[in-house]
Design a protein around this motif. Structure first.
Motif, PDB file in Angstrom:
ATOM      1  N   ASP A 142       6.016   7.304  -1.061  1.00  0.00           N
ATOM      2  CA  ASP A 142       6.381   8.129  -2.222  1.00  0.00           C
ATOM      3  C   ASP A 142       5.854   7.546  -3.536  1.00  0.00           C
ATOM      4  OD1 ASP A 142       8.018   5.892  -2.260  1.00  0.00           O
ATOM      5  OD2 ASP A 142       9.777   6.975  -2.975  1.00  0.00           O
ATOM      6  N   GLU A 143       4.734   6.817  -3.469  1.00  0.00           N
ATOM      7  CA  GLU A 143       4.232   6.161  -4.687  1.00  0.00           C
ATOM      8  C   GLU A 143       3.818   7.168  -5.743  1.00  0.00           C
ATOM      9  OE1 GLU A 143       1.475   4.065  -7.452  1.00  0.00           O
ATOM     10  OE2 GLU A 143       1.099   5.826  -6.229  1.00  0.00           O
ATOM     11  N   GLU A 144       3.221   8.257  -5.295  1.00  0.00           N
ATOM     12  CA  GLU A 144       2.676   9.216  -6.260  1.00  0.00           C
ATOM     13  C   GLU A 144       3.769  10.034  -6.950  1.00  0.00           C
ATOM     14  OE1 GLU A 144      -0.186   8.952  -7.209  1.00  0.00           O
ATOM     15  OE2 GLU A 144      -1.512   8.287  -5.601  1.00  0.00           O
ATOM     16  N   ILE A 145       5.003   9.926  -6.469  1.00  0.00           N
ATOM     17  CA  ILE A 145       6.090  10.655  -7.131  1.00  0.00           C
ATOM     18  C   ILE A 145       7.137   9.695  -7.680  1.00  0.00           C
ATOM     19  CG2 ILE A 145       5.778  12.873  -5.972  1.00  0.00           C
ATOM     20  CD1 ILE A 145       7.965  11.996  -3.983  1.00  0.00           C
ATOM     21  N   LEU A 162      -9.885   7.086  -2.170  1.00  0.00           N
ATOM     22  CA  LEU A 162      -9.846   6.015  -3.174  1.00  0.00           C
ATOM     23  C   LEU A 162      -8.401   5.581  -3.429  1.00  0.00           C
ATOM     24  CD1 LEU A 162     -11.869   4.579  -5.230  1.00  0.00           C
ATOM     25  CD2 LEU A 162     -10.835   6.088  -6.923  1.00  0.00           C
ATOM     26  N   ASP A 163      -7.518   6.539  -3.503  1.00  0.00           N
ATOM     27  CA  ASP A 163      -6.118   6.268  -3.868  1.00  0.00           C
ATOM     28  C   ASP A 163      -5.197   6.753  -2.783  1.00  0.00           C
ATOM     29  OD1 ASP A 163      -3.833   5.664  -5.192  1.00  0.00           O
ATOM     30  OD2 ASP A 163      -4.025   7.201  -6.731  1.00  0.00           O
ATOM     31  N   MET A 164      -4.826   5.859  -1.821  1.00  0.00           N
ATOM     32  CA  MET A 164      -5.425   4.564  -1.613  1.00  0.00           C
ATOM     33  C   MET A 164      -5.590   4.245  -0.146  1.00  0.00           C
ATOM     34  SD  MET A 164      -2.303   1.924  -2.441  1.00  0.00           S
ATOM     35  CE  MET A 164      -3.126   0.571  -1.615  1.00  0.00           C
ATOM     36  N   LYS A 165      -6.070   5.241   0.586  1.00  0.00           N
ATOM     37  CA  LYS A 165      -6.241   5.024   2.028  1.00  0.00           C
ATOM     38  C   LYS A 165      -7.273   3.940   2.311  1.00  0.00           C
ATOM     39  CE  LYS A 165      -4.149   9.366   3.206  1.00  0.00           C
ATOM     40  NZ  LYS A 165      -4.213  10.717   3.758  1.00  0.00           N
ATOM     41  N   CYS A 219       0.862  -1.196   0.000  1.00  0.00           N
ATOM     42  CA  CYS A 219       0.000   0.000   0.000  1.00  0.00           C
ATOM     43  C   CYS A 219       0.895   1.241   0.000  1.00  0.00           C
ATOM     44  CB  CYS A 219      -0.856   0.043   1.267  1.00  0.00           C
ATOM     45  SG  CYS A 219      -2.040  -1.309   1.414  1.00  0.00           S
ATOM     46  N   HIS A 220       0.316   2.379  -0.343  1.00  0.00           N
ATOM     47  CA  HIS A 220       1.056   3.629  -0.154  1.00  0.00           C
ATOM     48  C   HIS A 220       0.211   4.606   0.643  1.00  0.00           C
ATOM     49  CE1 HIS A 220      -1.060   6.103  -3.238  1.00  0.00           C
ATOM     50  NE2 HIS A 220      -1.157   4.982  -3.912  1.00  0.00           N
ATOM     51  N   MET A 221       0.911   5.418   1.431  1.00  0.00           N
ATOM     52  CA  MET A 221       0.212   6.329   2.347  1.00  0.00           C
ATOM     53  C   MET A 221       0.144   7.744   1.806  1.00  0.00           C
ATOM     54  SD  MET A 221       2.035   5.101   5.891  1.00  0.00           S
ATOM     55  CE  MET A 221       3.695   5.370   5.235  1.00  0.00           C
ATOM     56  N   LEU A 243      -3.106  -3.104  -3.018  1.00  0.00           N
ATOM     57  CA  LEU A 243      -4.505  -2.788  -2.706  1.00  0.00           C
ATOM     58  C   LEU A 243      -4.961  -1.438  -3.244  1.00  0.00           C
ATOM     59  CD1 LEU A 243      -5.169  -4.407   0.748  1.00  0.00           C
ATOM     60  CD2 LEU A 243      -5.177  -5.377  -1.531  1.00  0.00           C
ATOM     61  N   GLU A 244      -4.513  -1.113  -4.457  1.00  0.00           N
ATOM     62  CA  GLU A 244      -5.104   0.037  -5.144  1.00  0.00           C
ATOM     63  C   GLU A 244      -6.570  -0.291  -5.405  1.00  0.00           C
ATOM     64  OE1 GLU A 244      -4.032   2.933  -5.876  1.00  0.00           O
ATOM     65  OE2 GLU A 244      -1.852   2.882  -6.003  1.00  0.00           O
ATOM     66  N   ALA A 245      -7.382   0.763  -5.528  1.00  0.00           N
ATOM     67  CA  ALA A 245      -8.816   0.560  -5.695  1.00  0.00           C
ATOM     68  C   ALA A 245      -9.105  -0.259  -6.958  1.00  0.00           C
ATOM     69  CB  ALA A 245      -9.515   1.904  -5.789  1.00  0.00           C
TER      70      ALA A 245
HETATM   71 ZN   LIG Z   1      -2.309   4.785  -5.628  1.00  0.00          ZN
END
Ligand SMILES: [Zn+2]
Length: 301
Positions: free
Chosen positions: A145-148, A111-114, A82-84, A170-172
């Motif tokens: 740092d998934e989004e970057i 949704l992405d992705m808490k 997962c990413h926070m 566990l992305e949506a």
């Molecule tokens: Zn994501």
């Protein structure tokens, strides 16, 4: 199965509350202190699910959290990834406070992705509460740092994934509920063409038109789009020239590309390198490839 359904249905309220809590801890990728606050909370939640927690410090990005749960069956673990972090800057929450509308919950990053984190924790907590032993050891890694581009976390999850029997990200789900099983590789190219300025009337023959050259490059790169293979190239920004009666000296363009396989990325980058001087190549890989930055002079088109 009934027992599980009953139990997890009874947990919906608590899961929604946890989702709200996580959404209310804003965690934009570039703000280490903010993502660290999120890591703190995730670590507490993992601990409450009887996990063994390690916090893996990030230098410039937020800390990662790794939780581990043993199983009576030894062997390779299942890795839950997962990413926070989110793409939303601090303050988005005030502009768009979390809200519930009927069956739906809205909030930045939910949704992405808490929600993925909430689901993983609920599953681990539930199996514990129901006294169902894990069929395999479980590791849960929450990156920061998934989004970057996952630059800081990549080595960690690569190493863990190689030692796992299975990795669940566990992305949506997709809009129709289907599980995401693959992601495309993404990259961008910034191209700068340098020509020679000249007066378009008196001196046309001495000019080298940078925009004309860029036009060839745009057509060649866009032409590498192959929908069947899942390869797309998009020129999204182009800039060049000063005025209509001067042969333009420079032209710059920005391309985005997406690939479904490392081979396609390779093919595309080789072609691009053959075509031009690439001032910058960035790749945000979704599939395990990472082209090196290229700075190549000259054109051999
Ligand atoms: Zn994501």
């Amino acid at each position: 199965m009934n027992r599980l359904t009953e139990y997890f249905n009874s947990q919906q309220g608590a899961m929604l509350e946890l989702l709200r809590t996580l959404v209310e801890i804003e965690s934009p990728s570039h703000d280490k202190a903010a993502v660290d606050r999120m890591a703190e909370r995730v670590a507490v939640e993992m601990e409450a699910c009887s996990g063994r927690i390690q916090r893996l410090p990030g230098m410039e990005t937020g800390d990662m959290v790794l939780g581990e749960w043993p199983s009576p069956n030894p062997g390779k673990p299942v890795l839950v990834l997962c990413h926070m972090d989110t793409v939303y800057p601090l303050g988005t929450l005030a502009e768009r406070p979390p809200r519930r509308e009927g069956e739906r919950f809205y909030g930045p990053g939910s949704l992405d992705m808490k929600s993925g984190i909430v689901i993983a924790l609920a599953a681990l907590r539930g199996l514990g509460a129901l006294g169902i032993p894990l069929a395999a050891p479980v590791q849960m890694l929450c990156t920061a740092d998934e989004e970057i581009g996952s630059g800081a976390s990549r080595a960690t999850f690569d190493a863990l994934a190689k030692e796992s029997r299975l990795v669940l990200c566990l992305e949506a789900a997709l809009p129709d509920g289907a599980l995401k099983t693959a992601r495309k590789g993404v990259g961008d190219l910034q191209v700068r063409v340098e020509g020679r300025a000249a007066h378009a009337g008196a001196n046309h023959q001495n000019g080298v038109n940078a925009i004309e050259e860029m036009a060839h490059i745009v057509l060649a790169l866009q032409g590498m789009t192959d929908y069947e293979k899942g390869t797309t190239v998009n020129v999204g920004v182009i800039q060049g020239g000063t005025t209509s009666n001067v042969v333009p000296e420079a032209c710059e363009a920005k391309f985005d590309f997406r690939v479904a396989s490392a081979g396609e990325a390779e093919r595309l980058l080789q072609r691009a390198q053959g075509l031009m001087k690439i001032t910058d190549v960035k790749a945000y890989p979704g599939m395990g490839w990472a082209p090196q930055p290229v700075d190549r002079q000259g054109a051999d088109r």
